[in-house]
Write a protein that holds these residues in place. Structure first.
Motif, PDB file in Angstrom:
ATOM      1  N   TRP A   1       0.838  -1.190   0.000  1.00 35.06           N
ATOM      2  CA  TRP A   1       0.000   0.000   0.000  1.00 35.06           C
ATOM      3  C   TRP A   1       0.876   1.244   0.000  1.00 35.06           C
ATOM      4  CZ3 TRP A   1      -5.173  -0.425  -0.592  1.00 35.06           C
ATOM      5  CH2 TRP A   1      -5.742  -1.672  -0.345  1.00 35.06           C
ATOM      6  N   TYR A   2       0.506   2.180  -0.842  1.00 29.90           N
ATOM      7  CA  TYR A   2       1.120   3.497  -0.881  1.00 29.90           C
ATOM      8  C   TYR A   2       0.009   4.516  -0.640  1.00 29.90           C
ATOM      9  CZ  TYR A   2       5.369   1.530  -2.973  1.00 29.90           C
ATOM     10  OH  TYR A   2       6.522   0.808  -3.199  1.00 29.90           O
ATOM     11  N   ARG A   3       0.412   5.730  -0.331  1.00 31.78           N
ATOM     12  CA  ARG A   3      -0.584   6.783  -0.193  1.00 31.78           C
ATOM     13  C   ARG A   3      -0.042   8.085  -0.747  1.00 31.78           C
ATOM     14  NH1 ARG A   3      -0.729   7.739   6.414  1.00 31.78           N
ATOM     15  NH2 ARG A   3       1.103   9.105   6.541  1.00 31.78           N
ATOM     16  N   GLN A   4      -0.983   8.933  -1.151  1.00 28.58           N
ATOM     17  CA  GLN A   4      -0.612  10.243  -1.677  1.00 28.58           C
ATOM     18  C   GLN A   4      -1.605  11.274  -1.178  1.00 28.58           C
ATOM     19  OE1 GLN A   4      -0.212  10.450  -5.959  1.00 28.58           O
ATOM     20  NE2 GLN A   4       1.146  12.211  -5.798  1.00 28.58           N
TER      21      GLN A   4
ATOM     22  N   ARG B   1       3.756  10.414  -3.642  1.00 29.23           N
ATOM     23  CA  ARG B   1       3.282   9.112  -3.197  1.00 29.23           C
ATOM     24  C   ARG B   1       4.356   8.453  -2.331  1.00 29.23           C
ATOM     25  NH1 ARG B   1       0.419   5.268  -7.574  1.00 29.23           N
ATOM     26  NH2 ARG B   1      -0.604   7.287  -7.874  1.00 29.23           N
ATOM     27  N   GLU B   2       3.928   7.833  -1.228  1.00 34.02           N
ATOM     28  CA  GLU B   2       4.879   7.231  -0.300  1.00 34.02           C
ATOM     29  C   GLU B   2       4.425   5.845   0.112  1.00 34.02           C
ATOM     30  OE1 GLU B   2       5.052   9.780   3.141  1.00 34.02           O
ATOM     31  OE2 GLU B   2       2.908   9.624   3.531  1.00 34.02           O
ATOM     32  N   LEU B   3       5.395   5.006   0.416  1.00 31.59           N
ATOM     33  CA  LEU B   3       5.100   3.660   0.871  1.00 31.59           C
ATOM     34  C   LEU B   3       4.490   3.690   2.263  1.00 31.59           C
ATOM     35  CD1 LEU B   3       5.412   0.523   0.603  1.00 31.59           C
ATOM     36  CD2 LEU B   3       7.625   0.817   1.755  1.00 31.59           C
ATOM     37  N   VAL B   4       3.437   2.914   2.440  1.00 29.83           N
ATOM     38  CA  VAL B   4       2.822   2.748   3.754  1.00 29.83           C
ATOM     39  C   VAL B   4       3.254   1.411   4.359  1.00 29.83           C
ATOM     40  CG1 VAL B   4       0.669   2.534   5.026  1.00 29.83           C
ATOM     41  CG2 VAL B   4       0.841   4.166   3.132  1.00 29.83           C
TER      42      VAL B   4
ATOM     43  N   TYR C   1      -5.186   6.111  -0.991  1.00 29.92           N
ATOM     44  CA  TYR C   1      -4.373   4.917  -0.759  1.00 29.92           C
ATOM     45  C   TYR C   1      -4.417   4.031  -2.005  1.00 29.92           C
ATOM     46  CZ  TYR C   1      -3.695   6.092   4.119  1.00 29.92           C
ATOM     47  OH  TYR C   1      -3.300   6.722   5.283  1.00 29.92           O
ATOM     48  N   TYR C   2      -3.229   3.643  -2.455  1.00 36.98           N
ATOM     49  CA  TYR C   2      -3.097   2.849  -3.677  1.00 36.98           C
ATOM     50  C   TYR C   2      -2.513   1.477  -3.352  1.00 36.98           C
ATOM     51  CZ  TYR C   2      -3.614   7.270  -6.180  1.00 36.98           C
ATOM     52  OH  TYR C   2      -4.081   8.471  -6.659  1.00 36.98           O
TER      53      TYR C   2
ATOM     54  N   ASN D   1      -0.490  -1.843  -4.623  1.00 37.19           N
ATOM     55  CA  ASN D   1       0.601  -2.108  -5.557  1.00 37.19           C
ATOM     56  C   ASN D   1       0.954  -3.587  -5.524  1.00 37.19           C
ATOM     57  OD1 ASN D   1       3.869  -2.417  -5.597  1.00 37.19           O
ATOM     58  ND2 ASN D   1       3.196  -0.908  -7.096  1.00 37.19           N
TER      59      ASN D   1
ATOM     60  N   TRP E   1      -0.836  -1.191 -10.406  1.00 39.62           N
ATOM     61  CA  TRP E   1      -1.371  -0.270  -9.398  1.00 39.62           C
ATOM     62  C   TRP E   1      -2.890  -0.321  -9.425  1.00 39.62           C
ATOM     63  CZ3 TRP E   1       1.534   2.492  -5.956  1.00 39.62           C
ATOM     64  CH2 TRP E   1       2.898   2.589  -6.218  1.00 39.62           C
TER      65      TRP E   1
END
Length: 118
Positions: free
Chosen positions: A36-39, A45-48, A93-94, A96, A108
């Motif tokens: 999961w990443y979020r922006q 965008r950053e790794l969660v 939240y994306y 991946n 994605w």
């Protein structure tokens, strides 16, 4: 064509919880890493959190102790349990996924909005 479909976002008050799900479809036999990443608006965008097929996990410092990532390999599904949510967790939240079949592939999801009110 591989697709990642996310669900579970929404609006929650600070201190509350949400659970995100992401299911992969399209003929993937085995996914190496799901995560999961979020922006947030105006931010990169950053790794969660991420989890390997062997269930090794990696978390960003800002979610350690609050978020838990898990997966069901048989269903090619990854989950993100988010507890003790803070307003600064508000973001899209994306999901991946990364896998390898002769070469590396990445997919994605479309993103799901998480909004935490104070």
């Amino acid at each position: 064509q591989v697709q990642l479909v996310e669900s579970g976002g929404g609006l929650v008050q600070a201190g509350g919880s949400l659970r995100l799900s992401c299911a992969a479809s399209g003929g993937i036999f085995s996914i190496d890493t799901m995560g999961w990443y979020r922006q947030a608006p105006g931010k990169e965008r950053e790794l969660v959190a991420a989890i390997t097929s062997g269930h090794s996990t990696n978390y960003a410092e800002f979610v350690k102790g609050r978020f838990t990532v898990s997966r069901d390999n048989a269903k090619n599904t990854v989950y993100l349990q988010m507890n003790s949510l803070k307003p600064e967790d508000t973001a899209v939240y994306y999901c991946n996924a990364n896998w390898r079949v002769f070469r590396n592939y990445e997919a994605w999801g479309q993103g799901t909005q998480v909004t935490v009110s104070s």
